[in-house]
Scaffold this motif. Structure first.
Motif, PDB file in Angstrom:
ATOM      1  N   ALA A 158       1.201  -1.015   0.348  1.00  0.00           N
ATOM      2  CA  ALA A 158       0.059   0.113  -0.038  1.00  0.00           C
ATOM      3  C   ALA A 158       0.653   1.154  -0.314  1.00  0.00           C
ATOM      4  CB  ALA A 158      -1.056   0.127   0.972  1.00  0.00           C
ATOM      5  N   ALA A 159       1.822   1.192   0.614  1.00  0.00           N
ATOM      6  CA  ALA A 159       2.439   2.238   1.257  1.00  0.00           C
ATOM      7  C   ALA A 159       3.415   2.838  -0.706  1.00  0.00           C
ATOM      8  CB  ALA A 159       3.722   2.278   2.018  1.00  0.00           C
ATOM      9  N   LEU A 160       4.455   1.625  -1.140  1.00  0.00           N
ATOM     10  CA  LEU A 160       5.395   1.943  -2.326  1.00  0.00           C
ATOM     11  C   LEU A 160       3.661   2.087  -3.577  1.00  0.00           C
ATOM     12  CD1 LEU A 160       7.228  -1.540  -2.498  1.00  0.00           C
ATOM     13  CD2 LEU A 160       7.878   0.548  -2.035  1.00  0.00           C
ATOM     14  N   MET A 161       2.746   1.621  -3.667  1.00  0.00           N
ATOM     15  CA  MET A 161       1.569   2.252  -4.710  1.00  0.00           C
ATOM     16  C   MET A 161       1.056   3.300  -3.890  1.00  0.00           C
ATOM     17  SD  MET A 161      -0.358  -1.212  -5.342  1.00  0.00           S
ATOM     18  CE  MET A 161      -2.179  -0.652  -6.448  1.00  0.00           C
ATOM     19  N   THR A 219      10.133  -1.589  -9.038  1.00  0.00           N
ATOM     20  CA  THR A 219      10.729  -0.561  -9.819  1.00  0.00           C
ATOM     21  C   THR A 219      11.454   1.171  -9.574  1.00  0.00           C
ATOM     22  OG1 THR A 219      10.801  -2.449 -11.342  1.00  0.00           O
ATOM     23  CG2 THR A 219      11.882   0.213 -12.105  1.00  0.00           C
ATOM     24  N   LEU A 220      12.407   1.825  -9.162  1.00  0.00           N
ATOM     25  CA  LEU A 220      12.534   2.801  -8.899  1.00  0.00           C
ATOM     26  C   LEU A 220      12.935   3.318  -9.876  1.00  0.00           C
ATOM     27  CD1 LEU A 220      13.682   3.603  -5.116  1.00  0.00           C
ATOM     28  CD2 LEU A 220      11.490   4.170  -6.104  1.00  0.00           C
ATOM     29  N   THR A 221      12.662   4.350 -10.257  1.00  0.00           N
ATOM     30  CA  THR A 221      13.585   4.909 -11.280  1.00  0.00           C
ATOM     31  C   THR A 221      14.117   6.558 -11.158  1.00  0.00           C
ATOM     32  OG1 THR A 221      11.875   4.279 -13.448  1.00  0.00           O
ATOM     33  CG2 THR A 221      12.840   6.032 -14.260  1.00  0.00           C
ATOM     34  N   VAL A 222      15.540   6.617 -11.308  1.00  0.00           N
ATOM     35  CA  VAL A 222      15.867   7.943 -10.619  1.00  0.00           C
ATOM     36  C   VAL A 222      16.897   8.485 -11.844  1.00  0.00           C
ATOM     37  CG1 VAL A 222      16.219   6.220  -8.429  1.00  0.00           C
ATOM     38  CG2 VAL A 222      17.835   5.653  -9.942  1.00  0.00           C
ATOM     39  N   PRO A 223      17.451   9.514 -11.172  1.00  0.00           N
ATOM     40  CA  PRO A 223      17.762   9.832 -12.218  1.00  0.00           C
ATOM     41  C   PRO A 223      19.902  10.345 -12.304  1.00  0.00           C
ATOM     42  CG  PRO A 223      17.149  11.791 -10.865  1.00  0.00           C
ATOM     43  CD  PRO A 223      17.038  10.444 -10.285  1.00  0.00           C
ATOM     44  N   GLY A 260      12.074  13.932 -10.672  1.00  0.00           N
ATOM     45  CA  GLY A 260      12.049  12.918  -9.455  1.00  0.00           C
ATOM     46  C   GLY A 260      12.035  12.335  -9.215  1.00  0.00           C
ATOM     47  N   VAL A 261      11.381  10.745  -8.323  1.00  0.00           N
ATOM     48  CA  VAL A 261      11.879   9.723  -8.645  1.00  0.00           C
ATOM     49  C   VAL A 261      10.685   8.860  -8.620  1.00  0.00           C
ATOM     50  CG1 VAL A 261      12.873   7.562  -7.102  1.00  0.00           C
ATOM     51  CG2 VAL A 261      13.915   9.793  -7.245  1.00  0.00           C
ATOM     52  N   LEU A 262      10.826   7.892  -9.197  1.00  0.00           N
ATOM     53  CA  LEU A 262       9.563   7.136  -9.738  1.00  0.00           C
ATOM     54  C   LEU A 262       8.939   5.806  -8.593  1.00  0.00           C
ATOM     55  CD1 LEU A 262       8.610   8.456 -13.832  1.00  0.00           C
ATOM     56  CD2 LEU A 262       7.881   9.392 -10.974  1.00  0.00           C
ATOM     57  N   ASP A 264       4.736   8.466  -7.032  1.00  0.00           N
ATOM     58  CA  ASP A 264       5.193   9.994  -8.084  1.00  0.00           C
ATOM     59  C   ASP A 264       6.055   9.960  -6.463  1.00  0.00           C
ATOM     60  OD1 ASP A 264       6.934  11.717  -8.900  1.00  0.00           O
ATOM     61  OD2 ASP A 264       5.340  12.621  -9.378  1.00  0.00           O
ATOM     62  N   TRP A 265       7.425   9.953  -6.217  1.00  0.00           N
ATOM     63  CA  TRP A 265       7.812  10.310  -4.503  1.00  0.00           C
ATOM     64  C   TRP A 265       7.217  11.211  -3.701  1.00  0.00           C
ATOM     65  CZ3 TRP A 265      12.646   7.938  -2.232  1.00  0.00           C
ATOM     66  CH2 TRP A 265      12.844   6.503  -2.447  1.00  0.00           C
ATOM     67  N   GLU A 266       7.188  11.978  -3.478  1.00  0.00           N
ATOM     68  CA  GLU A 266       7.180  13.235  -2.596  1.00  0.00           C
ATOM     69  C   GLU A 266       8.379  14.125  -2.294  1.00  0.00           C
ATOM     70  OE1 GLU A 266       4.190  13.016   1.226  1.00  0.00           O
ATOM     71  OE2 GLU A 266       2.580  11.897   0.072  1.00  0.00           O
TER      72      GLU A 266
END
Length: 273
Positions: free
Chosen positions: A110-113, A164-168, A133-135, A117-119
């Motif tokens: 629930a937390a990950l869903m 899956t985390l998408t980071v720059p 941002g981090v997705l 789009d990370w605050e």
């Protein structure tokens, strides 16, 4: 960046999933059978097993910014997918607090869903500085691939999440274009070499800034009989040669009138806000 992201992920999970810090660990280890057998506390584990570029989010554009002496162009960051296998390990199905591993996994889901789009409060400073941002995405079961992953770790398949985390990723590709202060165009007739078809067109450029170095937009600037308006970056173009300009008369948007010597590089004194 990976260490920063994982530290931020740990803090986000404790907060968003309301997990007890004093009774449950969040770790980022390869959960081999030997590692699992050595656990002494309930543990939520994020195992990073794959990372690759997200080509769907690739951008070849450059970000522009004005610096002293010209314009800087920085290549937009690439986006990297970090793939995690998320599992929970207890010594038994129920711990002393009555929270079983399935319940913990449900809270984490629930937390990950909720944070797809990370605050901003959870985004690590390294990513925040890139203005990216981090997705986070919960993936669908990967079937044979996930079974093979458990087998390689020496574990039976157990309840888990694919995250899956998408980071720059900053490639640090940039270039500096010097500021053009004067441009001269001369037109010549093609009928006779060396014969001028008209007078040259001269243009000089100036940067109008306040005392704090900030650009002053929408200001009316006059110099040597020429005039123009400064753009959002404080740059104004005048149809006159630079050496002909002794003073610049500046009328700001808020009604201030200032006279600046040309040799001061058009740097405004601090404006009253």
């Amino acid at each position: 960046m990976i260490a920063d992201v994982q530290h931020a992920l740990k803090e986000m999970i404790y907060s968003e999933a309301a997990l007890p810090r004093d009774a449950l660990d969040v770790r980022f280890a390869a959960p081999t059978s030997a590692w699992v057998s050595g656990l002494t506390r309930p543990t939520l584990n994020f195992f990073l097993h794959d990372l690759r570029e997200n080509t769907g989010l690739r951008s070849s554009e450059f970000m522009h910014s004005y610096v002293s002496g010209g314009q800087r162009r920085d290549l937009a960051p690439r986006r990297i997918d970090l793939k995690y296998l998320v599992t929970v390990f207890f010594k038994s199905q129920v711990d002393e607090l009555g929270r079983d591993e399935w319940n913990v996994l449900w809270r984490v889901l629930a937390a990950l869903m909720r944070q797809d789009d990370w605050e901003e409060q959870y985004v690590p400073p390294a990513a925040r500085d890139l203005d990216v941002g981090v997705l986070g995405v919960i993936g669908q079961p990967e079937g044979q691939a996930t079974q093979g992953l458990f087998s390689s770790l020496g574990l039976p398949v157990r309840p888990h999440l694919n995250y899956t985390l998408t980071v720059p990723l900053n490639l640090n590709v940039s270039e500096l274009s010097p500021l053009v202060l004067e441009r001269r165009l001369e037109f010549r007739s093609g009928l006779q070499e060396g014969a001028a078809a008209g007078e040259g067109v001269v243009r000089s450029s100036w940067i109008i800034r306040d005392g704090l170095g900030r650009p002053v937009p929408d200001a009316l600037v006059r110099g040597a009989g020429a005039r123009g308006f400064s753009g959002p970056d404080g740059v104004v173009h005048l149809a006159v040669a630079r050496e002909q300009v002794r003073d610049l008369d500046v009328l700001t948007l808020d009604g201030q009138i200032l006279r600046l010597p040309a040799h001061s590089a058009a740097l405004l004194p601090q404006l009253t806000e």
